[in-house]
Design an enzyme around this catalytic site. Structure first.
Site, PDB file in Angstrom:
ATOM      1  N   GLU A  52       0.845  -1.199   0.000  1.00 31.34           N
ATOM      2  CA  GLU A  52       0.000   0.000   0.000  1.00 31.34           C
ATOM      3  C   GLU A  52       0.881   1.251   0.000  1.00 31.34           C
ATOM      4  OE1 GLU A  52      -3.548   1.737   2.957  1.00 31.34           O
ATOM      5  OE2 GLU A  52      -2.271   0.069   3.597  1.00 31.34           O
ATOM      6  N   LYS A 123      -9.299   2.319  -2.492  1.00 31.79           N
ATOM      7  CA  LYS A 123      -9.611   1.723  -1.193  1.00 31.79           C
ATOM      8  C   LYS A 123     -10.977   2.181  -0.689  1.00 31.79           C
ATOM      9  CE  LYS A 123      -7.403   1.077   3.348  1.00 31.79           C
ATOM     10  NZ  LYS A 123      -6.200   1.428   4.152  1.00 31.79           N
ATOM     11  N   CYS A 156      -5.493  -3.293   2.474  1.00 32.14           N
ATOM     12  CA  CYS A 156      -5.337  -3.258   3.928  1.00 32.14           C
ATOM     13  C   CYS A 156      -6.664  -3.445   4.668  1.00 32.14           C
ATOM     14  CB  CYS A 156      -4.634  -1.961   4.326  1.00 32.14           C
ATOM     15  SG  CYS A 156      -3.864  -2.032   5.972  1.00 32.14           S
ATOM     16  N   VAL A 183      -0.561  -2.428  10.643  1.00 29.53           N
ATOM     17  CA  VAL A 183      -0.004  -1.931  11.897  1.00 29.53           C
ATOM     18  C   VAL A 183      -0.428  -2.886  13.005  1.00 29.53           C
ATOM     19  CG1 VAL A 183       0.013   0.461  11.113  1.00 29.53           C
ATOM     20  CG2 VAL A 183      -1.998  -0.423  12.318  1.00 29.53           C
TER      21      VAL A 183
END
Length: 294
Positions: A52, A123, A156, A183
């Site tokens: 990404e 996205k 993501c 993350v």
């Protein structure tokens, strides 16, 4: 109009590129991605997936910074470099990019192939401060028809929504490329299970999809990234990875997309898509058809 679906080859090699983009270093990031993609292609990869926002980095300080780093797709310099790469190497490439469309910004992915630009995915589900910089995607969940098979894209946080994988499968996708910047999630330890892995595995198994997740590594403006890129086969079993948590790495896996379609038939009675109870819930979850690609 989309061409008639070509029959995919019995097996293809797919690659997940785990790299460490640096915020704002667009030219260097693209150059590094090209080096890694060239290595993957030399090792036989026909499809290469980059992380990404692979060209810009992720941790923008402001919308102004994001806007200055974003580019039009496919006209911008990063797009042109990646398209030329796909043409030169004869590969398919999915690359996360910050897209500027007039005065709007999108966390997007460029899809290119041996014949050039194929399309763009934007996205749908924005994470955290992305909501300060980007607009939510407005191109739906397109499926791109290629000689390798039918390709969907998620970015993501899109993978946290089972509807994404299900709708892509219902629209005919064989494989989903997932550029990502994972993350750490609450409760996730450095050496423990990754929530993102569980979600990718579930999406693959429940829909008979191959899922290629390309994450980034490193710490950017204080934000650590998980790494641990993953390729999941259509039965939900890991085909390659997880990659390391702290270094650049290329994952490769051979996948048979034609066999994968047949693998949705689990036994004489059960099929992961046909067993849906569409008398109880909407077959397509109430979703409209994906808009035509511009």
């Amino acid at each position: 109009m989309q061409p008639l679906d070509p029959q995919p080859a019995p097996a293809i090699s797919v690659a997940s590129i785990q790299m460490a983009p640096a915020i704002g270093e667009v030219a260097a990031n693209v150059a590094r991605s090209i080096e890694l993609a060239e290595e993957a292609a030399a090792r036989g990869a026909r499809l290469v997936v980059l992380p990404e926002l692979a060209n810009t980095g992720y941790m923008f300080d402001s919308r102004e910074e994001a806007y200055a780093l974003a580019e039009p797709v496919p006209e911008g310099p990063s797009s042109r470099a990646w398209i030329a790469l796909a043409e030169r190497l004869g590969i398919y490439l999915v690359a996360g990019i910050a897209e500027r469309w007039g005065d709007r910004l999108y966390n997007a992915a460029l899809i290119a192939g041996p014949q050039g630009y194929i399309g763009t995915y934007r996205k749908l589900h924005l994470w955290g401060d992305e909501n300060l910089y980007f607009e939510a995607g407005d191109l739906g969940l397109p499926v791109f028809h290629t000689e390798l098979g039918r390709l969907g894209v998620a970015i993501c946080y899109d993978g946290w929504f089972p509807e994404v994988y299900r709708l892509l499968a219902l629209r005919g996708a064989d494989l989903v490329a997932v550029p990502t910047n994972w993350v750490p999630m609450p409760g996730q330890t450095a050496d423990g299970p990754a929530m993102a892995h569980a979600l990718a595995i579930a999406g693959a198994h429940s829909n008979g999809l191959t899922v290629v997740c390309a994450d980034r590594v490193g710490v950017e403006r204080g934000q650590p990234f998980v790494g641990r890129s993953l390729i999941v086969g259509s039965q939900g079993w890991t085909a390659a990875g997880p990659a390391s948590a702290d270094r650049e790495e290329i994952l490769l896996a051979a996948v048979d997309l034609k066999t994968a379609r047949r693998g949705r038939q689990l036994n004489a009675f059960n099929h992961v898509l046909r067993d849906r109870r569409c008398d109880v819930y909407d077959e397509r979850l109430g979703a409209a058809d994906a808009p035509a690609q511009r």
